[in-house]
Design a protein around this motif. Structure first.
Motif, PDB file in Angstrom:
ATOM      1  N   ALA A 133      -2.816   6.605   8.779  1.00 35.62           N
ATOM      2  CA  ALA A 133      -3.077   5.648   7.371  1.00 35.62           C
ATOM      3  C   ALA A 133      -1.657   4.863   7.500  1.00 35.62           C
ATOM      4  CB  ALA A 133      -2.711   6.636   6.097  1.00 35.62           C
ATOM      5  N   TYR A 134      -0.538   5.113   8.114  1.00 34.21           N
ATOM      6  CA  TYR A 134       0.468   4.350   8.255  1.00 34.21           C
ATOM      7  C   TYR A 134       0.411   3.084   9.057  1.00 34.21           C
ATOM      8  CZ  TYR A 134       5.268   2.484   9.321  1.00 34.21           C
ATOM      9  OH  TYR A 134       6.432   1.734   9.534  1.00 34.21           O
ATOM     10  N   HIS A 135      -0.403   3.630  10.374  1.00 35.84           N
ATOM     11  CA  HIS A 135      -0.625   2.256  11.124  1.00 35.84           C
ATOM     12  C   HIS A 135      -1.762   1.460  10.694  1.00 35.84           C
ATOM     13  CE1 HIS A 135       2.392   2.941  14.235  1.00 35.84           C
ATOM     14  NE2 HIS A 135       2.595   4.245  13.786  1.00 35.84           N
ATOM     15  N   ALA A 136      -2.575   1.931  10.051  1.00 37.44           N
ATOM     16  CA  ALA A 136      -3.756   1.261   9.487  1.00 37.44           C
ATOM     17  C   ALA A 136      -3.254   0.308   8.497  1.00 37.44           C
ATOM     18  CB  ALA A 136      -4.645   2.291   8.825  1.00 37.44           C
ATOM     19  N   ALA A 137      -2.416   0.674   7.748  1.00 34.75           N
ATOM     20  CA  ALA A 137      -1.752  -0.125   6.746  1.00 34.75           C
ATOM     21  C   ALA A 137      -0.940  -1.391   7.393  1.00 34.75           C
ATOM     22  CB  ALA A 137      -0.705   0.444   5.582  1.00 34.75           C
ATOM     23  N   GLN A 138      -0.197  -0.833   8.434  1.00 28.91           N
ATOM     24  CA  GLN A 138       0.503  -1.915   9.090  1.00 28.91           C
ATOM     25  C   GLN A 138      -0.182  -2.913   9.922  1.00 28.91           C
ATOM     26  OE1 GLN A 138       4.343  -1.978   9.519  1.00 28.91           O
ATOM     27  NE2 GLN A 138       3.983  -0.828   7.474  1.00 28.91           N
ATOM     28  N   ARG A 139      -1.432  -2.440  10.365  1.00 25.22           N
ATOM     29  CA  ARG A 139      -2.355  -3.359  10.931  1.00 25.22           C
ATOM     30  C   ARG A 139      -2.918  -4.480  10.075  1.00 25.22           C
ATOM     31  NH1 ARG A 139      -4.614   0.426  16.021  1.00 25.22           N
ATOM     32  NH2 ARG A 139      -2.197   0.647  16.796  1.00 25.22           N
ATOM     33  N   VAL A 140      -3.054  -4.333   8.712  1.00 31.51           N
ATOM     34  CA  VAL A 140      -3.654  -5.165   7.820  1.00 31.51           C
ATOM     35  C   VAL A 140      -2.431  -6.123   7.096  1.00 31.51           C
ATOM     36  CG1 VAL A 140      -5.774  -3.997   7.476  1.00 31.51           C
ATOM     37  CG2 VAL A 140      -3.850  -3.704   5.733  1.00 31.51           C
ATOM     38  N   THR A 152       2.868  -3.943   3.405  1.00 34.11           N
ATOM     39  CA  THR A 152       4.069  -3.160   3.154  1.00 34.11           C
ATOM     40  C   THR A 152       3.864  -1.848   2.816  1.00 34.11           C
ATOM     41  OG1 THR A 152       5.619  -5.272   2.753  1.00 34.11           O
ATOM     42  CG2 THR A 152       6.418  -3.201   2.236  1.00 34.11           C
ATOM     43  N   THR A 153       4.365  -0.769   3.257  1.00 37.51           N
ATOM     44  CA  THR A 153       3.924   0.522   3.006  1.00 37.51           C
ATOM     45  C   THR A 153       5.059   1.132   2.046  1.00 37.51           C
ATOM     46  OG1 THR A 153       4.722   1.304   5.049  1.00 37.51           O
ATOM     47  CG2 THR A 153       2.240   1.086   4.719  1.00 37.51           C
ATOM     48  N   LEU A 154       4.598   2.061   1.273  1.00 36.52           N
ATOM     49  CA  LEU A 154       5.517   2.811   0.230  1.00 36.52           C
ATOM     50  C   LEU A 154       5.201   4.488   0.758  1.00 36.52           C
ATOM     51  CD1 LEU A 154       7.496   3.250  -2.166  1.00 36.52           C
ATOM     52  CD2 LEU A 154       5.599   3.261  -3.734  1.00 36.52           C
ATOM     53  N   HIS A 155       6.132   5.194   0.744  1.00 32.86           N
ATOM     54  CA  HIS A 155       5.769   6.503   1.095  1.00 32.86           C
ATOM     55  C   HIS A 155       5.822   7.522  -0.130  1.00 32.86           C
ATOM     56  CE1 HIS A 155       5.889   4.984   5.497  1.00 32.86           C
ATOM     57  NE2 HIS A 155       6.860   4.201   4.750  1.00 32.86           N
ATOM     58  N   ILE A 160       0.757  -1.155   0.016  1.00 31.05           N
ATOM     59  CA  ILE A 160       0.003  -0.028   0.136  1.00 31.05           C
ATOM     60  C   ILE A 160       0.815   1.062  -0.002  1.00 31.05           C
ATOM     61  CG2 ILE A 160      -1.762   1.401   1.347  1.00 31.05           C
ATOM     62  CD1 ILE A 160      -2.872  -1.272   2.501  1.00 31.05           C
ATOM     63  N   ALA A 161       0.420   2.230  -0.971  1.00 33.35           N
ATOM     64  CA  ALA A 161       1.168   3.481  -0.734  1.00 33.35           C
ATOM     65  C   ALA A 161       0.462   4.550  -0.307  1.00 33.35           C
ATOM     66  CB  ALA A 161       1.585   3.951  -2.467  1.00 33.35           C
ATOM     67  N   LEU A 162       1.279   5.274   0.593  1.00 37.16           N
ATOM     68  CA  LEU A 162       0.632   6.430   1.258  1.00 37.16           C
ATOM     69  C   LEU A 162       1.125   7.721   0.637  1.00 37.16           C
ATOM     70  CD1 LEU A 162       1.809   5.439   4.899  1.00 37.16           C
ATOM     71  CD2 LEU A 162      -0.220   4.762   3.583  1.00 37.16           C
ATOM     72  N   GLY A 202       5.317  -2.743  -7.299  1.00 34.55           N
ATOM     73  CA  GLY A 202       4.076  -3.589  -7.281  1.00 34.55           C
ATOM     74  C   GLY A 202       2.955  -3.381  -6.342  1.00 34.55           C
ATOM     75  N   VAL A 203       2.819  -1.880  -6.285  1.00 31.72           N
ATOM     76  CA  VAL A 203       1.666  -1.478  -5.093  1.00 31.72           C
ATOM     77  C   VAL A 203       0.269  -1.823  -5.690  1.00 31.72           C
ATOM     78  CG1 VAL A 203       0.533   0.596  -4.319  1.00 31.72           C
ATOM     79  CG2 VAL A 203       3.053   0.595  -4.314  1.00 31.72           C
ATOM     80  N   ASN A 204      -0.453  -2.316  -4.669  1.00 30.17           N
ATOM     81  CA  ASN A 204      -1.848  -2.646  -4.957  1.00 30.17           C
ATOM     82  C   ASN A 204      -2.850  -1.555  -4.820  1.00 30.17           C
ATOM     83  OD1 ASN A 204      -0.853  -5.216  -2.951  1.00 30.17           O
ATOM     84  ND2 ASN A 204      -1.502  -5.884  -4.924  1.00 30.17           N
ATOM     85  N   GLY A 205      -2.605  -0.716  -3.927  1.00 31.10           N
ATOM     86  CA  GLY A 205      -3.532   0.427  -3.684  1.00 31.10           C
ATOM     87  C   GLY A 205      -2.851   1.410  -3.057  1.00 31.10           C
ATOM     88  N   ILE A 206      -3.582   2.682  -3.122  1.00 30.48           N
ATOM     89  CA  ILE A 206      -3.092   3.986  -2.613  1.00 30.48           C
ATOM     90  C   ILE A 206      -3.975   4.531  -1.509  1.00 30.48           C
ATOM     91  CG2 ILE A 206      -2.511   6.239  -3.082  1.00 30.48           C
ATOM     92  CD1 ILE A 206      -1.594   5.310  -5.828  1.00 30.48           C
ATOM     93  N   VAL A 207      -3.755   5.068  -0.384  1.00 33.32           N
ATOM     94  CA  VAL A 207      -4.445   5.434   0.713  1.00 33.32           C
ATOM     95  C   VAL A 207      -3.807   7.054   0.418  1.00 33.32           C
ATOM     96  CG1 VAL A 207      -4.953   5.982   2.931  1.00 33.32           C
ATOM     97  CG2 VAL A 207      -4.808   3.692   2.350  1.00 33.32           C
ATOM     98  N   HIS A 208      -4.688   8.038   0.277  1.00 28.29           N
ATOM     99  CA  HIS A 208      -4.046   9.452   0.218  1.00 28.29           C
ATOM    100  C   HIS A 208      -4.879  10.422   1.137  1.00 28.29           C
ATOM    101  CE1 HIS A 208      -7.679  10.571  -2.247  1.00 28.29           C
ATOM    102  NE2 HIS A 208      -7.825   9.313  -2.774  1.00 28.29           N
ATOM    103  N   GLY A 209      -4.249  11.560   1.201  1.00 32.06           N
ATOM    104  CA  GLY A 209      -4.850  12.751   2.134  1.00 32.06           C
ATOM    105  C   GLY A 209      -6.065  13.087   1.549  1.00 32.06           C
TER     106      GLY A 209
END
Length: 502
Positions: free
Chosen positions: A83-90, A93-96, A68-70, A114-121
């Motif tokens: 968002a970082y800790h939400a991604a870590q809890r599922v 691996t996070t990309l910044h 997941i990219a942030l 190979g990012v699957n999805g993006i969480v954004h502001g």
């Protein structure tokens, strides 16, 4: 009647997000993060919002949460931290990423990782042409407000972080939970000193921001975030919160010195100023100390690849290019071109190692080249003293190789910064008609008419081999979104042979 008290020892946290859960349970109302003087984010709120957003992520399906990219920007540190800790809890691996990165670089990193999805502001538009799922953080936080607790494998990859890219294309580094939690980053945290508030003026959505957002979990300080390019605002926040410890980049240090903020603000509360990127130029360091007479300037020298191996230093004007001695558990060696250890006093490549689980390049060929056994090659040059003090010479890519001499661009810059007309300077090697390179100084001056003075000043202070043979006056120096000078761009721009030296 038999006691029901559970006396079993509590297992120590094996990830940063477990550590957040522990802090929320023990100090729910304590302030974790304060952004630019706004209401603080407490540990309890941080933890609850991360759980809610994690439940929101599960709606995309487990198979689409691997990476997941942030994507955040500005001063949205609270959203980024949630968002970082939400991604870590599922278990992702996070990309910044951030909104100041060039679009082509964002696209390159998304594809390479190979990012699957993006969480954004909430106020940002996700990158165009991305084929995976995207979601604003606000929508995810509508998920269930109950704990999402999953076991964490210490050897699982927590993050993919990118190097700064100052000497070439930024490179991807994989970081496990075990590496991130090794010693709980104690040596680096120790350099920050003890303070109710730690002010950090760092860009968001980068490898450095990932570490910055973790400081309140690893220390007892509230993280106070300020915009890195606003010297006046930084000074205002120092006064308002009586900040004791501040973490800045050399570019921000230079801005504070140039703005002379101490003439308008009482900065006497500051006792520690730290950088973990590159050393302050000696002239800037001395000016900063003069502004902050009760403070020390601390530095943690490492690389993204080698961390948590680190050397620690407090700036000493008598040894301005020293980066200190190895922290407990870190070893340093200097090698020649054939990877053979060099004796004390000789300049060679710096290698670092520690007992921590290693970070790895995503590119396996690069990993084989730069991770040799337990050692990491820094691609920096330096020398060790007899008693183990490390002096930084230069980045290997930036050292100037004249016909007979290896010249430290850092040392030449340090001398040029001593002249009051020099606002900024970058020294590079450019081609010469003779074998080797020419020492070239790209200078930003208070007035272009002062160039002759600067040239004469350098003639007096520098050995003949280190004197710039060529000067270029520029309005600004090219910098990355991290604020670092891009010497490779200067070499491309001014790389033609100087005909005047024929």
């Amino acid at each position: 009647m038999e006691s029901t008290t559970d006396t079993r020892p509590v297992e120590p946290a094996t990830s940063l997000t477990e550590l957040l859960r522990e802090r929320a349970a023990s100090e729910p109302d304590a302030a974790a993060i304060t952004v630019d003087g706004l209401a603080p984010l407490t540990f309890e709120e941080w933890n609850d919002r991360a759980d809610a957003a994690a439940h929101g992520l599960l709606a995309f399906g487990e198979g689409r949460l691997r990476r997941i990219a942030l994507y955040f920007g500005g001063l949205d540190w609270v959203g980024y931290a949630v968002a970082y800790h939400a991604a870590q809890r599922v278990g992702a691996t996070t990309l910044h990423l951030n909104d100041t990165m060039p679009a082509e670089e964002v696209a390159y990193r998304l594809a390479e990782c190979g990012v699957n999805g993006i969480v954004h502001g909430n106020g940002l538009t996700p990158p165009v042409d991305f084929s995976g799922w995207t979601a604003p953080l606000g929508e995810l936080e509508g998920g269930l407000h109950r704990p999402l607790v999953r076991p964490v494998r210490p050897d699982a990859v927590a993050d993919i972080l990118y190097t700064s890219g100052t000497t070439g294309r930024a490179k991807a580094i994989t970081v496990t939970h075990a590496n991130m939690m090794f010693g709980r980053a104690k040596p680096t945290i120790d350099t920050l000193g003890v303070s109710d508030h730690l002010l950090a003026a760092m860009p968001l959505g980068t490898s450095s921001s990932q570490g910055t957002a973790s400081f309140p979990l690893l220390s007892r300080s509230t993280l106070l975030v300020a915009p890195p390019d606003a010297a006046e605002r930084i000074a205002e926040l120092v006064v308002r919160y009586e900040v004791g410890s501040m973490m800045i980049t050399p570019a921000t240090a230079l801005a504070l010195v140039r703005a002379r903020v101490h003439e308008r603000h009482d900065l006497g509360s500051l006792h520690t100023v730290t950088t973990a990127s590159s050393a302050f130029p000696p002239a800037v360091a001395r000016d900063l100390l003069a502004m902050l007479p009760g403070a020390t300037l601390a530095m943690a020298y490492t690389s993204l690849e080698a961390a948590p191996a680190v050397t620690l230093n407090v700036f000493d004007p008598a040894r301005p290019l020293s980066v200190g001695r190895p922290a407990h558990g870190t070893e340093v060696r200097i090698t020649d071109d054939l990877d053979r250890p060099l004796p004390a006093g000789e300049v060679g490549e710096i290698w670092l190692r520690s007992a921590a689980p290693k970070r790895r390049y995503l590119d396996t060929d690069l990993d084989k080249k730069f991770n040799v056994g337990e050692w990491t090659r820094m691609t920096d040059l330096g020398r060790l003293s007899e008693d183990g003090e490390l002096t930084f010479f230069d980045r290997s890519a930036d050292a100037v190789r004249t016909g007979t001499t290896l010249v430290s661009s850092i040392a030449v810059e340090a001398e040029l910064y001593e002249h009051p007309a020099v606002r900024e300077v970058a020294v590079i090697g450019t081609p010469d008609r003779a074998p080797g390179q020419v020492v070239t100084a790209v200078v930003v001056l208070t007035s272009p008419e002062r160039l002759a003075d600067v040239r004469a000043f350098a003639e007096e202070r520098l050995p003949a081999a280190e004197r710039p043979a060529r000067y270029v006056v520029a309005d600004t120096l090219p910098r990355s979104f991290l604020g670092k000078v891009l010497k490779r761009e200067l070499r491309q721009r001014f790389g033609a042979v100087d005909a005047s030296r024929s």
